[in-house]
Motif scaffolding. Structure first.
Motif, PDB file in Angstrom:
ATOM      1  N   ILE A 233       0.688  -1.159   0.083  1.00 51.68           N
ATOM      2  CA  ILE A 233       0.043  -0.032  -0.070  1.00 51.68           C
ATOM      3  C   ILE A 233       0.833   1.276  -0.003  1.00 51.68           C
ATOM      4  CG2 ILE A 233      -1.631   1.294   1.308  1.00 51.68           C
ATOM      5  CD1 ILE A 233      -2.742  -1.233   2.362  1.00 51.68           C
ATOM      6  N   ILE A 234       1.927   1.220   0.638  1.00 54.89           N
ATOM      7  CA  ILE A 234       2.693   2.432   0.901  1.00 54.89           C
ATOM      8  C   ILE A 234       3.417   2.744  -0.503  1.00 54.89           C
ATOM      9  CG2 ILE A 234       4.722   1.193   1.517  1.00 54.89           C
ATOM     10  CD1 ILE A 234       5.343   3.341   3.601  1.00 54.89           C
ATOM     11  N   SER A 235       3.752   1.683  -1.227  1.00 56.02           N
ATOM     12  CA  SER A 235       4.510   2.079  -2.764  1.00 56.02           C
ATOM     13  C   SER A 235       3.287   2.681  -3.637  1.00 56.02           C
ATOM     14  CB  SER A 235       5.186   0.828  -3.064  1.00 56.02           C
ATOM     15  OG  SER A 235       4.281  -0.204  -3.480  1.00 56.02           O
ATOM     16  N   GLU A 236       2.006   1.897  -3.368  1.00 60.36           N
ATOM     17  CA  GLU A 236       1.017   2.290  -4.278  1.00 60.36           C
ATOM     18  C   GLU A 236       0.622   3.715  -3.986  1.00 60.36           C
ATOM     19  OE1 GLU A 236      -3.631   1.127  -5.019  1.00 60.36           O
ATOM     20  OE2 GLU A 236      -2.235  -0.263  -3.936  1.00 60.36           O
ATOM     21  N   LEU A 237       0.803   4.309  -2.873  1.00 63.45           N
ATOM     22  CA  LEU A 237       0.397   5.755  -2.585  1.00 63.45           C
ATOM     23  C   LEU A 237       1.371   6.767  -2.624  1.00 63.45           C
ATOM     24  CD1 LEU A 237      -1.940   4.930   0.413  1.00 63.45           C
ATOM     25  CD2 LEU A 237      -2.649   5.366  -1.646  1.00 63.45           C
ATOM     26  N   MET A 238       2.631   6.351  -3.019  1.00 70.60           N
ATOM     27  CA  MET A 238       3.681   7.505  -2.793  1.00 70.60           C
ATOM     28  C   MET A 238       3.651   8.050  -4.276  1.00 70.60           C
ATOM     29  SD  MET A 238       7.133   5.494  -1.259  1.00 70.60           S
ATOM     30  CE  MET A 238       7.343   4.124  -2.308  1.00 70.60           C
ATOM     31  N   THR A 239       4.097   9.273  -4.363  1.00 67.86           N
ATOM     32  CA  THR A 239       4.049  10.099  -5.613  1.00 67.86           C
ATOM     33  C   THR A 239       5.352   9.534  -6.641  1.00 67.86           C
ATOM     34  OG1 THR A 239       5.719  11.478  -4.771  1.00 67.86           O
ATOM     35  CG2 THR A 239       3.184  11.951  -4.259  1.00 67.86           C
ATOM     36  N   PRO A 240       5.386   9.675  -7.727  1.00 67.70           N
ATOM     37  CA  PRO A 240       6.332   9.508  -8.712  1.00 67.70           C
ATOM     38  C   PRO A 240       7.634  10.059  -8.082  1.00 67.70           C
ATOM     39  CG  PRO A 240       4.242  10.102  -9.892  1.00 67.70           C
ATOM     40  CD  PRO A 240       3.963  10.517  -8.417  1.00 67.70           C
ATOM     41  N   GLU A 241       7.725  11.168  -7.592  1.00 72.28           N
ATOM     42  CA  GLU A 241       8.974  12.018  -7.131  1.00 72.28           C
ATOM     43  C   GLU A 241       9.341  11.115  -5.688  1.00 72.28           C
ATOM     44  OE1 GLU A 241       6.612  14.398  -9.481  1.00 72.28           O
ATOM     45  OE2 GLU A 241       5.910  13.617  -7.596  1.00 72.28           O
ATOM     46  N   LYS A 242       8.645  10.701  -4.979  1.00 75.97           N
ATOM     47  CA  LYS A 242       9.109   9.852  -3.756  1.00 75.97           C
ATOM     48  C   LYS A 242       9.560   8.543  -4.281  1.00 75.97           C
ATOM     49  CE  LYS A 242       7.596  12.024  -0.233  1.00 75.97           C
ATOM     50  NZ  LYS A 242       8.420  12.565   1.173  1.00 75.97           N
ATOM     51  N   ILE A 243       8.805   7.941  -5.345  1.00 78.69           N
ATOM     52  CA  ILE A 243       9.357   6.766  -5.984  1.00 78.69           C
ATOM     53  C   ILE A 243      10.933   6.865  -6.454  1.00 78.69           C
ATOM     54  CG2 ILE A 243       9.197   4.726  -7.636  1.00 78.69           C
ATOM     55  CD1 ILE A 243       6.114   5.159  -6.862  1.00 78.69           C
ATOM     56  N   ARG A 244      11.042   7.920  -7.255  1.00 76.22           N
ATOM     57  CA  ARG A 244      12.066   8.402  -7.873  1.00 76.22           C
ATOM     58  C   ARG A 244      13.444   8.265  -7.071  1.00 76.22           C
ATOM     59  NH1 ARG A 244      12.169  14.325  -9.334  1.00 76.22           N
ATOM     60  NH2 ARG A 244      12.378  14.239  -6.915  1.00 76.22           N
ATOM     61  N   ASP A 245      13.198   9.251  -5.990  1.00 73.96           N
ATOM     62  CA  ASP A 245      14.182   9.478  -4.954  1.00 73.96           C
ATOM     63  C   ASP A 245      14.738   7.990  -4.167  1.00 73.96           C
ATOM     64  OD1 ASP A 245      13.896  12.144  -5.220  1.00 73.96           O
ATOM     65  OD2 ASP A 245      12.839  12.820  -3.671  1.00 73.96           O
ATOM     66  N   ILE A 246      13.470   7.137  -4.105  1.00 73.55           N
ATOM     67  CA  ILE A 246      13.900   5.781  -3.278  1.00 73.55           C
ATOM     68  C   ILE A 246      14.612   5.014  -4.239  1.00 73.55           C
ATOM     69  CG2 ILE A 246      12.685   3.748  -2.781  1.00 73.55           C
ATOM     70  CD1 ILE A 246      10.474   5.281  -1.269  1.00 73.55           C
ATOM     71  N   VAL A 247      14.471   4.947  -5.563  1.00 76.92           N
ATOM     72  CA  VAL A 247      15.209   4.557  -6.444  1.00 76.92           C
ATOM     73  C   VAL A 247      16.474   4.779  -6.322  1.00 76.92           C
ATOM     74  CG1 VAL A 247      15.518   4.028  -9.189  1.00 76.92           C
ATOM     75  CG2 VAL A 247      13.217   3.773  -8.090  1.00 76.92           C
ATOM     76  N   CYS A 248      16.943   6.122  -6.317  1.00 77.25           N
ATOM     77  CA  CYS A 248      18.011   6.767  -6.431  1.00 77.25           C
ATOM     78  C   CYS A 248      18.766   6.615  -5.050  1.00 77.25           C
ATOM     79  CB  CYS A 248      18.040   8.137  -6.799  1.00 77.25           C
ATOM     80  SG  CYS A 248      17.572   8.787  -8.493  1.00 77.25           S
ATOM     81  N   GLN A 249      18.165   6.514  -4.192  1.00 79.50           N
ATOM     82  CA  GLN A 249      18.726   6.219  -2.729  1.00 79.50           C
ATOM     83  C   GLN A 249      19.013   4.798  -2.479  1.00 79.50           C
ATOM     84  OE1 GLN A 249      19.512   8.365  -0.767  1.00 79.50           O
ATOM     85  NE2 GLN A 249      19.842   7.107   1.316  1.00 79.50           N
ATOM     86  N   GLN A 250      18.112   3.977  -2.935  1.00 73.17           N
ATOM     87  CA  GLN A 250      18.478   2.531  -2.872  1.00 73.17           C
ATOM     88  C   GLN A 250      19.675   1.809  -2.792  1.00 73.17           C
ATOM     89  OE1 GLN A 250      17.784  -0.647  -4.821  1.00 73.17           O
ATOM     90  NE2 GLN A 250      16.853  -1.955  -3.079  1.00 73.17           N
TER      91      GLN A 250
ATOM     92  N   LEU B 273       8.027  -1.634  -7.506  1.00 71.34           N
ATOM     93  CA  LEU B 273       7.543  -0.026  -7.373  1.00 71.34           C
ATOM     94  C   LEU B 273       6.564   0.181  -8.613  1.00 71.34           C
ATOM     95  CD1 LEU B 273      10.699   1.323  -6.333  1.00 71.34           C
ATOM     96  CD2 LEU B 273       8.721   1.006  -5.107  1.00 71.34           C
ATOM     97  N   ILE B 274       6.650  -0.333  -9.798  1.00 75.55           N
ATOM     98  CA  ILE B 274       5.987   0.099 -10.996  1.00 75.55           C
ATOM     99  C   ILE B 274       4.641  -0.664 -11.141  1.00 75.55           C
ATOM    100  CG2 ILE B 274       6.008   0.356 -13.530  1.00 75.55           C
ATOM    101  CD1 ILE B 274       9.043   1.008 -13.088  1.00 75.55           C
ATOM    102  N   ARG B 275       4.839  -1.851 -11.170  1.00 78.35           N
ATOM    103  CA  ARG B 275       3.450  -2.648 -11.453  1.00 78.35           C
ATOM    104  C   ARG B 275       2.578  -2.541 -10.489  1.00 78.35           C
ATOM    105  NH1 ARG B 275       3.404  -5.361 -16.276  1.00 78.35           N
ATOM    106  NH2 ARG B 275       5.280  -6.346 -17.257  1.00 78.35           N
ATOM    107  N   ASN B 276       3.061  -2.187  -9.386  1.00 73.59           N
ATOM    108  CA  ASN B 276       2.258  -2.410  -8.153  1.00 73.59           C
ATOM    109  C   ASN B 276       0.926  -0.999  -8.365  1.00 73.59           C
ATOM    110  OD1 ASN B 276       0.925  -3.148  -5.463  1.00 73.59           O
ATOM    111  ND2 ASN B 276       2.320  -1.326  -4.676  1.00 73.59           N
ATOM    112  N   GLN B 277       1.266  -0.177  -9.248  1.00 74.02           N
ATOM    113  CA  GLN B 277       0.375   1.078  -9.389  1.00 74.02           C
ATOM    114  C   GLN B 277      -1.120   0.658 -10.147  1.00 74.02           C
ATOM    115  OE1 GLN B 277       1.443   3.558  -7.662  1.00 74.02           O
ATOM    116  NE2 GLN B 277       3.417   2.474  -7.397  1.00 74.02           N
ATOM    117  N   ASP B 278      -2.046   1.591  -9.650  1.00 70.28           N
ATOM    118  CA  ASP B 278      -3.211   1.059  -9.813  1.00 70.28           C
ATOM    119  C   ASP B 278      -3.775   1.727 -11.343  1.00 70.28           C
ATOM    120  OD1 ASP B 278      -3.569   3.618  -9.255  1.00 70.28           O
ATOM    121  OD2 ASP B 278      -5.078   3.571  -7.905  1.00 70.28           O
ATOM    122  N   SER B 279      -2.799   2.401 -12.010  1.00 70.11           N
ATOM    123  CA  SER B 279      -3.270   2.874 -13.441  1.00 70.11           C
ATOM    124  C   SER B 279      -1.853   3.047 -14.279  1.00 70.11           C
ATOM    125  CB  SER B 279      -3.908   4.200 -13.220  1.00 70.11           C
ATOM    126  OG  SER B 279      -2.920   5.319 -12.777  1.00 70.11           O
TER     127      SER B 279
END
Length: 253
Positions: free
Chosen positions: A65-82, A108-114
């Motif tokens: 749920i947490i990855s589904e609700l994160m913004t694209p910017e948050k996900i980008r930052d996580i990818v770059c930090q990981q 991170l990507i396939r989990n999104q609802d759209s």
């Protein structure tokens, strides 16, 4: 309600320091008592280091749920930090790193609802130089393979099979064709097909980045991995928010 959101975020952050997997489960429990908008606010109150810890320790075979609700910017930052969270056995093994980055991106990507949000995430990641390095790693072997020398001409064995790759990834009706070609979600070609379908310019950027390298696929992966760790550490030095985590992962020097 503001206090409730702040308390929830504080609990998750404290738990993540001890056991990130439990912090992920805690968020799932909180999700049963809050609306999506409230959960988004909780996420906004959690720093990117903690979010990266939580997502890195999540069982990648299950939605979150947490990855589904994160913004694209948050996900980008996580990818770059990981990359700072890569275990040594992953960081030093090209095949392991290829699989790990593929699994993390798929999660991170396939989990999104759209598809719209999937496209936004892909574009956001690719717009960051470090993000594009990360996004390219799962597909380096597909595009490069090992180079062989014949009559003073270098031939890429994967390029010889270019038509097969093109056929496998040119989906206009993606889901139907994945069934036809028997390509499952655990096959990198499936994620590459999704990228090409949703964001052709991102796929072109990945291809250009990989094709610009002259070494074999293992060498390119090692180069990209080194660059990703270096850029993640540089970002930590430039951001007060990341000061503590920079010391925690000094073993990557």
């Amino acid at each position: 309600m503001t206090n409730l959101i702040e308390v929830a975020a504080a609990e998750i952050k404290q738990l993540a320091v001890i056991e990130p997997k439990q912090a992920s489960k805690k968020f799932e429990l909180i999700a049963n008592t809050m609306s999506d908008q409230q959960l988004v606010e909780v996420i906004e109150n959690i720093d990117i280091v903690t979010l990266t810890q939580i997502n890195s320790q999540h069982d990648l075979s299950f939605p979150s749920i947490i990855s589904e609700l994160m913004t694209p910017e948050k996900i980008r930052d996580i990818v770059c930090q990981q990359p700072l969270y890569w275990e040594e056995q992953i960081k030093s093994n090209a095949e392991e790193l290829q699989q790990h980055t593929f699994d993390f991106l798929t999660y991170l990507i396939r989990n999104q609802d759209s598809e719209e949000k999937q496209a936004e995430i892909l574009q956001c990641i690719a717009d960051d130089p470090a993000g594009l390095f990360y996004l390219s790693i799962p597909f380096i072997e597909l595009y490069r393979g090992e180079q062989l020398h014949e009559d003073d001409i270098y031939n890429d064995t994967q390029h010889d099979a270019e038509e097969d790759l093109e056929e496998a990834t040119r989906f206009t009706e993606r889901h139907r064709n994945e069934d036809v070609h028997n390509i499952s979600y655990d096959d990198p070609r499936s994620l590459l097909a999704l990228i090409r379908y949703l964001t052709p310019r991102v796929e072109s950027a990945i291809k250009a980045l990989i094709r610009n390298e002259n070494s074999g696929w293992e060498g390119i992966i090692n180069k990209f991995a080194t660059e990703l760790v270096m850029q993640a550490k540089e970002n930590n030095k430039a951001t007060d928010e990341y000061t503590e985590v920079d010391d925690m992962f000094s073993f990557l020097d």
